[in-house]
Design a protein around this motif. Sequence first.
Motif, PDB file in Angstrom:
ATOM      1  N   ILE A  93       0.861  -1.179   0.000  1.00  0.00           N
ATOM      2  CA  ILE A  93       0.000   0.000   0.000  1.00  0.00           C
ATOM      3  C   ILE A  93       0.899   1.231   0.000  1.00  0.00           C
ATOM      4  O   ILE A  93       1.728   1.405   0.896  1.00  0.00           O
ATOM      5  N   VAL A  95       1.083   5.268   0.216  1.00  0.00           N
ATOM      6  CA  VAL A  95       0.314   6.430   0.657  1.00  0.00           C
ATOM      7  C   VAL A  95       1.091   7.687   0.270  1.00  0.00           C
ATOM      8  O   VAL A  95       2.238   7.870   0.675  1.00  0.00           O
ATOM      9  N   VAL A 233      -3.996   6.823  -2.210  1.00  0.00           N
ATOM     10  CA  VAL A 233      -3.609   5.483  -1.766  1.00  0.00           C
ATOM     11  C   VAL A 233      -3.527   4.588  -2.990  1.00  0.00           C
ATOM     12  O   VAL A 233      -4.431   4.591  -3.831  1.00  0.00           O
TER      13      VAL A 233
END
Length: 277
Positions: A93, A95, A233
Motif C-alpha cells: 500500500i 500512501v 492510496v
Amino acid sequence: MGRVMAKSKGTEAPKAQGEPTASGAGISRRHGWQRWRTTVVAVVAVGAVFAVSAVIGSYKRAADKHGVSRPTGIAAGSPIFGIPVHPTVPVTIEVYEDLRSPVSKDFAKTYSKALNSLLYSGQVQITYQLVTSSDKQYGGTGSAQAANAAACADDLGKTYFSEFVDELWAHQPTDPSKDLFASSSYLVKLGRKVKGMPASSFEPCVQTRMHQGWVAASQKDYASSGYGDVPVVVINGKEYEATKDGLTPQKLTALAKQAADYAVAHPTASPSATSTS
C-alpha cells in the motif's frame, strides 16, 4: 497513521530501515488476517563548538556531493522515493501525503487505525511518499523542509520516522499559510520530542537539508505520476482517492484483504491491481 517515500505511518515494527523492512511471515489464505577552572572550561567549550561545526560540515559536504541523498531506510533495489515500514509481503500500500496539508493530516487521523491493523497483519507493507505540493499552493518551503526532516528521522532506524511524522501532524499549523515548518530550529525542536532519537545525527541532517535533493525529486516523481490530489492510496498499483472513490477505512481494509487473498491464491503471479477490482 501512517509513512520505501511513498512511508507508512503509525507505530511500526523495528525495521531494517531507519521509518518501516524485512520479509513478511508466511500466511494462509484463511487465517492470515489474525495474525523508532575557567581556562579548562573555556577550552572544552571551544572544542565542543568545533566538534559540532565539524559534524555539520560533514553533513553539508555529503549533501553537496550526493545531490539526491536518499534516506538510509530505503534498501537497494527498492523504489527510490518510498520509505518502507514493513517487510516485503504480498500487498504493498503506497500512501502519498503532504506534511503541510490539513487534508493529509485528516487522512492520517482517520485511517491510522486501519493502516496499522493491516501493517501488523503480516500481509501488508506500507510505504509513504512525501509530496510537497502545498509549498506551491501556499508559498514557502515548509512542506519540503518537513519532508527532509522526516527523511533524516528515517536515517536513524527503529520507528523514528513514524514517531517524528506523528509530531509533525500534532504541531501542524491550523492555518497552512503559516509556514512554521520552514524553520529548521522548529523542526529540530520537534525532533527532540521523539524519545531516544539521536540529536547529534538528526539535527545536522535537518540544518543542512541533507535530503533536499531527494525531496525535490520525490515531488517531481509524484507530479509526473498522473495521480490526483493528495492524499492518494495505491494498492498493488491501483490508485484510490479517499473522497472521489469513497475510500473508507473499512473499504481500504477490504481491498487490501482482497489483494492479499489473490496473491496467496496466485503465488507465481505478480499481484495486479486490476485483479482485485
